[in-house]
Design a protein around this motif. Sequence first.
Motif, PDB file in Angstrom:
ATOM      1  N   LEU A  74       0.823  -1.218   0.000  1.00 21.64           N
ATOM      2  CA  LEU A  74       0.000   0.000   0.000  1.00 21.64           C
ATOM      3  C   LEU A  74       0.851   1.260   0.000  1.00 21.64           C
ATOM      4  O   LEU A  74       0.530   2.235  -0.669  1.00 21.64           O
ATOM      5  N   VAL A  75       1.919   1.252   0.762  1.00 19.59           N
ATOM      6  CA  VAL A  75       2.735   2.461   0.909  1.00 19.59           C
ATOM      7  C   VAL A  75       3.659   2.661  -0.292  1.00 19.59           C
ATOM      8  O   VAL A  75       3.817   3.785  -0.769  1.00 19.59           O
ATOM      9  N   LEU A  76       4.246   1.599  -0.781  1.00 18.17           N
ATOM     10  CA  LEU A  76       5.178   1.669  -1.913  1.00 18.17           C
ATOM     11  C   LEU A  76       4.699   0.755  -3.036  1.00 18.17           C
ATOM     12  O   LEU A  76       5.182  -0.378  -3.185  1.00 18.17           O
ATOM     13  N   PRO A  77       3.743   1.201  -3.853  1.00 18.31           N
ATOM     14  CA  PRO A  77       3.230   0.315  -4.900  1.00 18.31           C
ATOM     15  C   PRO A  77       4.276  -0.051  -5.948  1.00 18.31           C
ATOM     16  O   PRO A  77       4.119  -1.040  -6.650  1.00 18.31           O
ATOM     17  N   GLY A  78       5.344   0.688  -6.046  1.00 18.07           N
ATOM     18  CA  GLY A  78       6.416   0.344  -6.976  1.00 18.07           C
ATOM     19  C   GLY A  78       7.158  -0.923  -6.572  1.00 18.07           C
ATOM     20  O   GLY A  78       7.827  -1.544  -7.394  1.00 18.07           O
ATOM     21  N   GLN A  79       7.057  -1.309  -5.314  1.00 22.07           N
ATOM     22  CA  GLN A  79       7.720  -2.517  -4.816  1.00 22.07           C
ATOM     23  C   GLN A  79       6.781  -3.718  -4.797  1.00 22.07           C
ATOM     24  O   GLN A  79       6.997  -4.667  -4.058  1.00 22.07           O
ATOM     25  N   ARG A  80       5.740  -3.676  -5.613  1.00 25.28           N
ATOM     26  CA  ARG A  80       4.724  -4.723  -5.580  1.00 25.28           C
ATOM     27  C   ARG A  80       5.267  -6.078  -6.022  1.00 25.28           C
ATOM     28  O   ARG A  80       4.824  -7.101  -5.521  1.00 25.28           O
ATOM     29  N   TYR A  81       6.214  -6.095  -6.973  1.00 27.11           N
ATOM     30  CA  TYR A  81       6.762  -7.372  -7.418  1.00 27.11           C
ATOM     31  C   TYR A  81       7.512  -8.060  -6.286  1.00 27.11           C
ATOM     32  O   TYR A  81       7.297  -9.239  -6.015  1.00 27.11           O
ATOM     33  N   THR A  82       8.390  -7.324  -5.650  1.00 28.50           N
ATOM     34  CA  THR A  82       9.174  -7.894  -4.556  1.00 28.50           C
ATOM     35  C   THR A  82       8.271  -8.357  -3.429  1.00 28.50           C
ATOM     36  O   THR A  82       8.410  -9.479  -2.930  1.00 28.50           O
ATOM     37  N   ALA A  83       7.349  -7.502  -3.023  1.00 29.18           N
ATOM     38  CA  ALA A  83       6.441  -7.852  -1.928  1.00 29.18           C
ATOM     39  C   ALA A  83       5.557  -9.026  -2.308  1.00 29.18           C
ATOM     40  O   ALA A  83       5.292  -9.908  -1.480  1.00 29.18           O
ATOM     41  N   GLY A  84       5.101  -9.077  -3.550  1.00 28.64           N
ATOM     42  CA  GLY A  84       4.241 -10.173  -3.987  1.00 28.64           C
ATOM     43  C   GLY A  84       4.962 -11.509  -4.008  1.00 28.64           C
ATOM     44  O   GLY A  84       4.427 -12.526  -3.563  1.00 28.64           O
ATOM     45  N   VAL A  85       6.181 -11.505  -4.519  1.00 29.14           N
ATOM     46  CA  VAL A  85       6.951 -12.752  -4.569  1.00 29.14           C
ATOM     47  C   VAL A  85       7.269 -13.243  -3.163  1.00 29.14           C
ATOM     48  O   VAL A  85       7.133 -14.440  -2.858  1.00 29.14           O
ATOM     49  N   ILE A  86       7.671 -12.335  -2.277  1.00 24.82           N
ATOM     50  CA  ILE A  86       7.967 -12.731  -0.898  1.00 24.82           C
ATOM     51  C   ILE A  86       6.700 -13.223  -0.205  1.00 24.82           C
ATOM     52  O   ILE A  86       6.745 -14.187   0.569  1.00 24.82           O
ATOM     53  N   ALA A  87       5.547 -12.595  -0.477  1.00 25.19           N
ATOM     54  CA  ALA A  87       4.287 -13.037   0.133  1.00 25.19           C
ATOM     55  C   ALA A  87       3.934 -14.451  -0.323  1.00 25.19           C
ATOM     56  O   ALA A  87       3.473 -15.271   0.485  1.00 25.19           O
ATOM     57  N   VAL A  88       4.154 -14.761  -1.590  1.00 24.49           N
ATOM     58  CA  VAL A  88       3.879 -16.117  -2.073  1.00 24.49           C
ATOM     59  C   VAL A  88       4.826 -17.115  -1.413  1.00 24.49           C
ATOM     60  O   VAL A  88       4.408 -18.204  -0.984  1.00 24.49           O
ATOM     61  N   ILE A  89       6.095 -16.751  -1.304  1.00 22.59           N
ATOM     62  CA  ILE A  89       7.072 -17.653  -0.680  1.00 22.59           C
ATOM     63  C   ILE A  89       6.729 -17.895   0.783  1.00 22.59           C
ATOM     64  O   ILE A  89       6.747 -19.034   1.264  1.00 22.59           O
ATOM     65  N   VAL A  90       6.391 -16.833   1.516  1.00 22.73           N
ATOM     66  CA  VAL A  90       6.036 -16.986   2.929  1.00 22.73           C
ATOM     67  C   VAL A  90       4.742 -17.787   3.069  1.00 22.73           C
ATOM     68  O   VAL A  90       4.603 -18.610   3.971  1.00 22.73           O
ATOM     69  N   GLY A  91       3.787 -17.558   2.158  1.00 20.20           N
ATOM     70  CA  GLY A  91       2.539 -18.318   2.205  1.00 20.20           C
ATOM     71  C   GLY A  91       2.763 -19.801   1.987  1.00 20.20           C
ATOM     72  O   GLY A  91       2.193 -20.643   2.686  1.00 20.20           O
ATOM     73  N   PHE A 108      -3.685 -19.947   1.466  1.00 24.22           N
ATOM     74  CA  PHE A 108      -4.390 -19.604   0.237  1.00 24.22           C
ATOM     75  C   PHE A 108      -4.514 -18.085   0.083  1.00 24.22           C
ATOM     76  O   PHE A 108      -4.278 -17.539  -0.998  1.00 24.22           O
ATOM     77  N   LEU A 109      -4.866 -17.383   1.156  1.00 21.13           N
ATOM     78  CA  LEU A 109      -5.015 -15.929   1.080  1.00 21.13           C
ATOM     79  C   LEU A 109      -3.681 -15.241   0.806  1.00 21.13           C
ATOM     80  O   LEU A 109      -3.623 -14.269   0.048  1.00 21.13           O
ATOM     81  N   ALA A 110      -2.609 -15.740   1.404  1.00 24.68           N
ATOM     82  CA  ALA A 110      -1.286 -15.150   1.174  1.00 24.68           C
ATOM     83  C   ALA A 110      -0.840 -15.363  -0.274  1.00 24.68           C
ATOM     84  O   ALA A 110      -0.307 -14.446  -0.912  1.00 24.68           O
ATOM     85  N   ILE A 111      -1.075 -16.549  -0.814  1.00 32.18           N
ATOM     86  CA  ILE A 111      -0.702 -16.821  -2.203  1.00 32.18           C
ATOM     87  C   ILE A 111      -1.564 -15.988  -3.150  1.00 32.18           C
ATOM     88  O   ILE A 111      -1.069 -15.432  -4.140  1.00 32.18           O
ATOM     89  N   LEU A 112      -2.849 -15.876  -2.851  1.00 35.34           N
ATOM     90  CA  LEU A 112      -3.747 -15.064  -3.674  1.00 35.34           C
ATOM     91  C   LEU A 112      -3.306 -13.601  -3.677  1.00 35.34           C
ATOM     92  O   LEU A 112      -3.188 -12.971  -4.734  1.00 35.34           O
ATOM     93  N   GLY A 113      -3.049 -13.042  -2.501  1.00 33.61           N
ATOM     94  CA  GLY A 113      -2.624 -11.644  -2.413  1.00 33.61           C
ATOM     95  C   GLY A 113      -1.282 -11.400  -3.080  1.00 33.61           C
ATOM     96  O   GLY A 113      -1.097 -10.403  -3.781  1.00 33.61           O
ATOM     97  N   GLY A 114      -0.339 -12.304  -2.884  1.00 26.07           N
ATOM     98  CA  GLY A 114       0.972 -12.143  -3.508  1.00 26.07           C
ATOM     99  C   GLY A 114       0.913 -12.213  -5.016  1.00 26.07           C
ATOM    100  O   GLY A 114       1.549 -11.423  -5.723  1.00 26.07           O
ATOM    101  N   SER A 115       0.120 -13.139  -5.539  1.00 27.32           N
ATOM    102  CA  SER A 115       0.016 -13.244  -6.997  1.00 27.32           C
ATOM    103  C   SER A 115      -0.749 -12.059  -7.580  1.00 27.32           C
ATOM    104  O   SER A 115      -0.448 -11.609  -8.687  1.00 27.32           O
TER     105      SER A 115
END
Length: 178
Positions: A74-91, A108-115
């Motif tokens: 939310l704060v840094l939308p330019g970092q969405r790729y990094t945050a999304g990939v890490i969210a999928v990995i953590v999920g 499931f929610l973490a993978i959905l949000g990260g992707s």
Amino acid sequence: MAGNPLAALNRARLAWRRWRRTRPFWAAIWTALGGLVILFLPLAPLGQLLHVGIGGISGMAGGAILMALALLMLVLPGQRYTAGVIAVIVGVASFPLTNLGGFFVGMFLAILGGSMAVGWMPQKPSGRRRLFGRRPAAGGAGGTGGEDEADGPDGVDAAVVAVRTAVAREAVEGGAVG
């Protein structure tokens, strides 16, 4: 009275909508919900948490990381790729490390949000396209200016736009189109 309260409410709603559309909002919501599920399922009094062991501690760490990643989206939308990939990995890592990834729901929610964060693109401005890609000159008729005014829409040189316009006019006037 200062003004119409409904107008102020409408302005606030439109401002919220504009802000929300410039960020991967739903990706952050799903990631945060996944983090909450993974975080709060293993929470117990400290005596029981020590008996749970690595599942409880990794559940709290994974949930906290997911919620921090949602905030980062939310704060840094330019970092969405990094945050999304890490969210999928953590999920995915929450499946073996916690109680089945929050009983599959948090995972499931973490993978959905990260992707969703990886796939999110900023909304393009909703400008009207003009016929034949023309636009009025910035400085009036025959606008003189620097490089910015020399470029037409989509970075096309103004001379190319002028040639396209002349060819289209000639085709219409000559009866070729019609």
